[in-house]
Structures are given as structure tokens and as C-alpha cells.
Write a protein that holds these residues in place. Structure first.
Motif, mmCIF file in Angstrom:
data_model
loop_
_atom_site.group_PDB
_atom_site.id
_atom_site.type_symbol
_atom_site.label_atom_id
_atom_site.label_comp_id
_atom_site.label_asym_id
_atom_site.label_seq_id
_atom_site.Cartn_x
_atom_site.Cartn_y
_atom_site.Cartn_z
ATOM 1 N N ARG A 165 0.823 -1.206 0.000
ATOM 2 C CA ARG A 165 0.000 0.000 0.000
ATOM 3 C C ARG A 165 0.860 1.259 0.000
ATOM 4 O O ARG A 165 0.579 2.221 -0.718
ATOM 5 C CB ARG A 165 -0.915 -0.012 1.223
ATOM 6 N N ASP A 166 1.923 1.254 0.819
ATOM 7 C CA ASP A 166 2.783 2.431 0.856
ATOM 8 C C ASP A 166 3.468 2.657 -0.482
ATOM 9 O O ASP A 166 3.549 3.787 -0.976
ATOM 10 C CB ASP A 166 3.829 2.283 1.961
ATOM 11 N N LEU A 167 3.970 1.577 -1.075
ATOM 12 C CA LEU A 167 4.632 1.719 -2.366
ATOM 13 C C LEU A 167 3.647 2.172 -3.435
ATOM 14 O O LEU A 167 3.982 2.992 -4.294
ATOM 15 C CB LEU A 167 5.284 0.398 -2.762
ATOM 16 N N HIS A 168 2.426 1.626 -3.386
ATOM 17 C CA HIS A 168 1.440 2.001 -4.398
ATOM 18 C C HIS A 168 0.962 3.430 -4.201
ATOM 19 O O HIS A 168 0.856 4.202 -5.154
ATOM 20 C CB HIS A 168 0.254 1.043 -4.343
ATOM 21 N N ASP A 169 0.697 3.812 -2.954
ATOM 22 C CA ASP A 169 0.088 5.115 -2.706
ATOM 23 C C ASP A 169 1.068 6.259 -2.895
ATOM 24 O O ASP A 169 0.692 7.323 -3.407
ATOM 25 C CB ASP A 169 -0.483 5.169 -1.288
ATOM 26 N N PHE A 170 2.318 6.075 -2.501
ATOM 27 C CA PHE A 170 3.267 7.182 -2.503
ATOM 28 C C PHE A 170 4.313 7.059 -3.614
ATOM 29 O O PHE A 170 4.480 7.976 -4.414
ATOM 30 C CB PHE A 170 3.956 7.274 -1.140
ATOM 31 N N ALA A 171 5.017 5.936 -3.678
ATOM 32 C CA ALA A 171 6.061 5.797 -4.691
ATOM 33 C C ALA A 171 5.476 5.806 -6.097
ATOM 34 O O ALA A 171 6.032 6.435 -7.007
ATOM 35 C CB ALA A 171 6.848 4.507 -4.443
ATOM 36 N N ALA A 172 4.351 5.119 -6.308
ATOM 37 C CA ALA A 172 3.755 5.089 -7.643
ATOM 38 C C ALA A 172 3.306 6.487 -8.074
ATOM 39 O O ALA A 172 3.392 6.834 -9.251
ATOM 40 C CB ALA A 172 2.578 4.117 -7.667
ATOM 41 N N HIS A 173 2.818 7.287 -7.136
ATOM 42 C CA HIS A 173 2.408 8.652 -7.468
ATOM 43 C C HIS A 173 3.605 9.474 -7.953
ATOM 44 O O HIS A 173 3.530 10.174 -8.975
ATOM 45 C CB HIS A 173 1.767 9.305 -6.251
ATOM 46 N N ASP A 174 4.715 9.375 -7.232
ATOM 47 C CA ASP A 174 5.896 10.147 -7.632
ATOM 48 C C ASP A 174 6.487 9.625 -8.932
ATOM 49 O O ASP A 174 6.941 10.409 -9.776
ATOM 50 C CB ASP A 174 6.948 10.091 -6.522
ATOM 51 N N ILE A 175 6.491 8.309 -9.108
ATOM 52 C CA ILE A 175 7.059 7.747 -10.336
ATOM 53 C C ILE A 175 6.220 8.125 -11.546
ATOM 54 O O ILE A 175 6.754 8.418 -12.632
ATOM 55 C CB ILE A 175 7.199 6.214 -10.198
ATOM 56 N N SER A 176 4.902 8.134 -11.410
ATOM 57 C CA SER A 176 4.063 8.567 -12.525
ATOM 58 C C SER A 176 4.344 10.031 -12.872
ATOM 59 O O SER A 176 4.338 10.423 -14.047
ATOM 60 C CB SER A 176 2.590 8.368 -12.176
ATOM 61 N N GLY A 177 4.609 10.873 -11.855
ATOM 62 C CA GLY A 177 4.990 12.256 -12.130
ATOM 63 C C GLY A 177 6.323 12.344 -12.864
ATOM 64 O O GLY A 177 6.505 13.201 -13.739
ATOM 65 N N ILE A 178 7.266 11.469 -12.512
ATOM 66 C CA ILE A 178 8.548 11.442 -13.213
ATOM 67 C C ILE A 178 8.346 11.104 -14.685
ATOM 68 O O ILE A 178 8.954 11.716 -15.576
ATOM 69 C CB ILE A 178 9.494 10.431 -12.538
ATOM 70 N N VAL A 179 7.488 10.128 -14.961
ATOM 71 C CA VAL A 179 7.222 9.738 -16.347
ATOM 72 C C VAL A 179 6.626 10.901 -17.129
ATOM 73 O O VAL A 179 7.032 11.191 -18.272
ATOM 74 C CB VAL A 179 6.299 8.508 -16.381
ATOM 75 N N VAL A 180 5.653 11.595 -16.533
ATOM 76 C CA VAL A 180 5.015 12.721 -17.226
ATOM 77 C C VAL A 180 6.036 13.823 -17.507
ATOM 78 O O VAL A 180 6.095 14.398 -18.620
ATOM 79 C CB VAL A 180 3.840 13.258 -16.390
ATOM 80 N N GLN A 181 6.861 14.149 -16.519
ATOM 81 C CA GLN A 181 7.852 15.199 -16.706
ATOM 82 C C GLN A 181 8.912 14.798 -17.741
ATOM 83 O O GLN A 181 9.367 15.630 -18.534
ATOM 84 C CB GLN A 181 8.525 15.529 -15.372
ATOM 85 N N ALA A 182 9.295 13.521 -17.733
ATOM 86 C CA ALA A 182 10.280 13.075 -18.721
ATOM 87 C C ALA A 182 9.714 13.166 -20.134
ATOM 88 O O ALA A 182 10.421 13.543 -21.080
ATOM 89 C CB ALA A 182 10.710 11.647 -18.398
ATOM 90 N N GLN A 183 8.441 12.806 -20.299
ATOM 91 C CA GLN A 183 7.821 12.926 -21.614
ATOM 92 C C GLN A 183 7.747 14.382 -22.062
ATOM 93 O O GLN A 183 8.024 14.702 -23.226
ATOM 94 C CB GLN A 183 6.424 12.305 -21.581
ATOM 95 N N ALA A 184 7.404 15.270 -21.124
ATOM 96 C CA ALA A 184 7.337 16.684 -21.484
ATOM 97 C C ALA A 184 8.718 17.236 -21.821
ATOM 98 O O ALA A 184 8.877 18.015 -22.777
ATOM 99 C CB ALA A 184 6.717 17.483 -20.345
ATOM 100 N N ALA A 185 9.732 16.864 -21.064
ATOM 101 C CA ALA A 185 11.086 17.346 -21.318
ATOM 102 C C ALA A 185 11.605 16.865 -22.664
ATOM 103 O O ALA A 185 12.362 17.575 -23.338
ATOM 104 C CB ALA A 185 12.018 16.903 -20.196
ATOM 105 N N ARG A 186 11.226 15.683 -23.071
ATOM 106 C CA ARG A 186 11.697 15.166 -24.349
ATOM 107 C C ARG A 186 11.182 15.998 -25.526
ATOM 108 O O ARG A 186 11.879 16.209 -26.515
ATOM 109 C CB ARG A 186 11.242 13.706 -24.506
ATOM 110 N N PHE A 187 9.953 16.492 -25.409
ATOM 111 C CA PHE A 187 9.368 17.255 -26.507
ATOM 112 C C PHE A 187 9.861 18.710 -26.538
ATOM 113 O O PHE A 187 9.935 19.317 -27.608
ATOM 114 C CB PHE A 187 7.841 17.230 -26.413
ATOM 115 N N VAL A 188 10.183 19.298 -25.402
ATOM 116 C CA VAL A 188 10.567 20.713 -25.373
ATOM 117 C C VAL A 188 12.064 20.901 -25.267
ATOM 118 O O VAL A 188 12.537 22.040 -25.251
ATOM 119 C CB VAL A 188 9.869 21.428 -24.198
#
Length: 405
Positions: free
Chosen positions: A163-186
Motif C-alpha cells: 500500500r505504501d509503495l502504491h500510494d506514494f512511490a507510484a504517485h511520484d514515479i508517474s509524475g517522473i514519467v510525465v515530466q520526462a515525456q514533457a522534457a523530451r518534446f521541449v
């Protein structure tokens, strides 16, 4: 007659005793770690000894009762050891044979006894068998309870870890993925935005590492877990700001002080988890949503309602319905129910999504002594005349003072 009482008959009569003593000696004549394994293999030797005892008891009753008493004592010891260590399948085979051997051995030695007296003799010798079974079964039951308790504790620890890994780590990792995708385009057109995205990636990565460190410390014992409490409602503004900065979805938080004060620390931590899960699902399933709202309300004095909604993402209205569900919502639903609340999620509006949770509130300690008389369902309370109750006239809900002529 001499052949029936000769040395050969005595040796045959003592054969079960020698077999039982040899089996026990084989089990104990080794190292302690190996002895436990050998104790678990005594079911078959115990069965053989019981069959030999039954055979000699009825075929050679003239062998004498001296050996039979030693034989019964050794069989009772085997019963206790087999009950303690042997597998259940082998125990079901050895225990009835040994019980019959110990219970029936005196019957060929008594003559002229009635059927009821024979039953009484057998019942008397059955009592030591029950005692031997109890001696072996009690530590076996305690060992099974200990193993079950350890297994349940490990299972609960794994659930908390997931639960801790899903609730907290997964949230931050999904943010990392979104930011990495945005950085790749700009990165090629606007390096400054790429640098900002990298900074947010670093922040989210550090947050994910902190969540993992907290989870690992929790595995070392309750004392280590208690040193750093889980995030609560005070972290929600930062969570919503980080969510807005990480993607194209604008998130808004409505957290009135009444809702914050109404939730206990445990319920506040659960509310934080619920908001994290809802925002993570929006980021994963509706990244094109333009708006997400997190609203806390107090519909009643005993409940706090949390509602997280998002509008329709471009071309993603059917993506969430067709995607495979995870374990976050079911786990949070169980958590909310354990606290005495509810949680539900489903489609909302024109392709949007809504998550609604209701958590129990902490009732205030200070209850007002005077209530408005015109409140529906409230009966007026007569106060003593000498009780000084005086409220300012301009205070909301204050009773008007009676005018004197």
C-alpha cells in the motif's frame, strides 16, 4: 504346555518391546537437528510395533504381563512423540493401531470376565492413550498457532508495504514519467522548460526514495515506523501544487478548517492516501483532463466527505472504462470501511470521473449549552434561573435579551 511357556515364547512376547525401544533409540541417537526429522518418521515404526503388540497379545498370551507393561509404556511414549512430530496423514494411520494395542492387551490375560467388565478394562487402559495424545498435541497446537501468527503478521506487513509503495512511490514515479515525456518534446525548442522539468523529476525522485526509505524502516519494527508518521492533511496543498506543476491538468483544493479539525490523525492519513490515489489515477488514465478538483465538506457533524473529480480528457473518455483496474481503489475501500467510512468511484458528467469517500469525524468535546429554539428537531432546555448564561447580542445564534418596561 512346555513349548508354550518356553524361552522362544518369551522372546517372541518381548519382540514388540524391543522394536519400540529400538525405534526410540534410533530417533534420539543423533544430533538435535537430525533428531527432529527422525521423530517425524516414527509413525511407520509405531504402526509396526502396534501390530506386533496386537499379534503377540492374542497369539501368545502366555508370554506374561511383565513384558506387556513395558511394551504398553513404550507404545504410549511413541504415541506422544508421533502426535507431536508426525505428519497428519501418517498420524491417522499410526494412532488408531497404537491405541488398540494399548487398550486391548490385558483382555487375553483375564478369563471369565463378562462383556461389560471387558469394556471397563479397555476403557481404563484407554485413559493413558488419551493422556499421551494430549501430551503430544498441546505443543503441536502451540507451534501451529505460532506459525499462523507469524504468517498473519508477515501478510499484514506485506500488505502495508504494497500500500505504501502504491500510494506514494507510484504517485511520484508517474509524475517522473510525465515530466520526462514533457522534457523530451521541449528539450530541442525550449531548454529552459526542460531544465524545469528535470528539477521536478529530481524532486519527485527524492520523494519516491523517501517513501521507500520510510517503508523499509517500517519493516525493521514498529518503533522505527513510529518515528516518522505518514503524511496527513497538512501536506495536501503541496501535493496539489506539485500535481498541477507536473502536467497539463489544473488541480484545485478546497479544504476548509472545519474538515481539517474534524478528522483524526489516522483518518487524515487515510484522506491523504485517497487524494494521492485519485490524482495518480487522473494522471495515468486522463492525462488530457483540463481540471481536477479536491473538495472536503462536512455534510454532517459526524462525517467528512472527500470528493475528487476530473473532467473529460481529450480522446480519453473510454480509455479508463476499458483499462484494467488496479489494487489501489479496492485497498483504499477496505481501509475506509475499517475506519467506519465508505469509498466509491465511477463515471461523472460528460466523460469525467469522480471518487467519493466518507470518513468518520471526531465529535467536538465542547458542546454549546444553548441552542436556538427555532432549530427543527431540537427541544428547548430549561436552564436554572441562578445559572449565569449571558451571550452578546451580536453573536450569531444568541438568544435576545428580554426587554424590561
Amino acid at each position: 504346555m512346555g513349548e508354550l511357556t518356553g524361552p522362544a515364547v518369551m522372546v517372541l512376547g518381548a519382540l514388540p518391546s524391543f522394536a519400540a525401544a529400538g525405534s526410540l533409540g534410533w530417533a534420539v541417537a543423533c544430533r538435535r537437528s537430525v533428531a527432529r526429522q527422525r521423530f517425524g518418521r516414527l509413525a511407520h515404526p509405531a504402526t509396526v510395533c502396534a501390530v506386533l503388540s496386537l499379534t503377540t497379545s492374542f497369539a501368545l498370551p502366555q508370554a506374561g504381563s511383565g513384558w506387556k507393561l513395558v511394551e504398553a509404556a513404550l507404545l504410549l511414549l511413541l504415541v506422544a512423540v508421533v502426535t507431536r512430530w508426525s505428519p497428519l496423514r501418517e498420524l491417522a494411520m499410526a494412532l488408531p493401531a497404537a491405541a488398540l494395542a494399548v487398550t486391548l492387551w490385558p483382555l487375553p490375560l483375564v478369563t471369565g470376565e463378562s462383556f461389560l467388565e471387558s469394556i471397563g478394562i479397555g476403557a481404563f487402559w484407554l485413559l493413558p492413550v488419551v493422556g499421551a495424545v494430549a501430551v503430544g498435541a498441546y505443543p503441536r497446537r502451540q507451534e501451529l498457532r505460532r506459525r499462523r501468527a507469524v504468517a498473519e503478521a508477515r501478510s499484514a506487513q506485506r500488505l502495508q508495504l504494497s500500500r505504501d509503495l502504491h500510494d506514494f512511490a507510484a504517485h511520484d514515479i508517474s509524475g517522473i514519467v510525465v515530466q520526462a515525456q514533457a522534457a523530451r518534446f521541449v528539450a530541442a525548442t525550449d531548454p529552459s522548460h526542460a531544465v524545469l522539468a528535470l528539477e521536478r523529476i529530481e524532486k519527485a525522485g527524492l520523494s519516491a526514495l523517501a517513501a521507500m526509505d520510510r517503508t523499509v524502516r517500517m519493516l525493521h519494527g514498529p518503533e522505527a515506523a513510529a518515528t516518522e508518521p505518514l503524511p496527513g492533511l497538512s501536506r495536501l496543498p503541496f501535493l496539489v501544487d506539485d500535481f498541477t506543476a507536473a502536467g497539463a491538468t489544473e488541480a484545485y483544493l478546497d479544504l476548509p478548517p472545519t474538515a481539517t479539525e474534524a478528522l483524526s490523525r489516522e483518518a487524515g492519513s487515510a484522506a491523504y492516501r485517497i487524494v494521492v490515489e485519485a490524482l495518480t489515477n487522473i494522471r495515468r488514465h486522463a492525462p488530457g483532463a483540463s481540471r481536477a478538483t479536491v473538495v472536503f465538506t462536512t455534510p454532517t457533524a459526524a462525517t467528512v466527505e472527500i470528493e475528487v473529480t476530473n473532467d473529460r480528457g481529450a480522446g480519453e473518455a473510454s480509455a479508463r472504462r476499458g483499462s484494467r483496474g488496479g489494487l489501489g481503489i479496492p485497498a483504499l475501500t477496505e481501509h475506509a470501511q475499517a475506519l467506519g467510512g465508505t469509498l466509491s468511484a465511477g463515471p461523472h458528467g460528460d466523460g469525467g470521473w469522480r471518487l467519493t469517500a466518507v470518513l468518520p469525524a471526531v465529535l467536538p468535546v465542547d458542546v454549546p449549552a444553548v441552542l436556538p429554539a427555532d432549530l427543527p428537531g431540537v427541544r428547548p432546555v430549561a436552564l436554572p434561573k441562578d445559572l449565569p448564561v449571558e451571550l452578546p447580542e451580536d453573536q450569531p445564534g444568541a438568544l435576545p435579551k428580554e426587554k424590561t418596561p
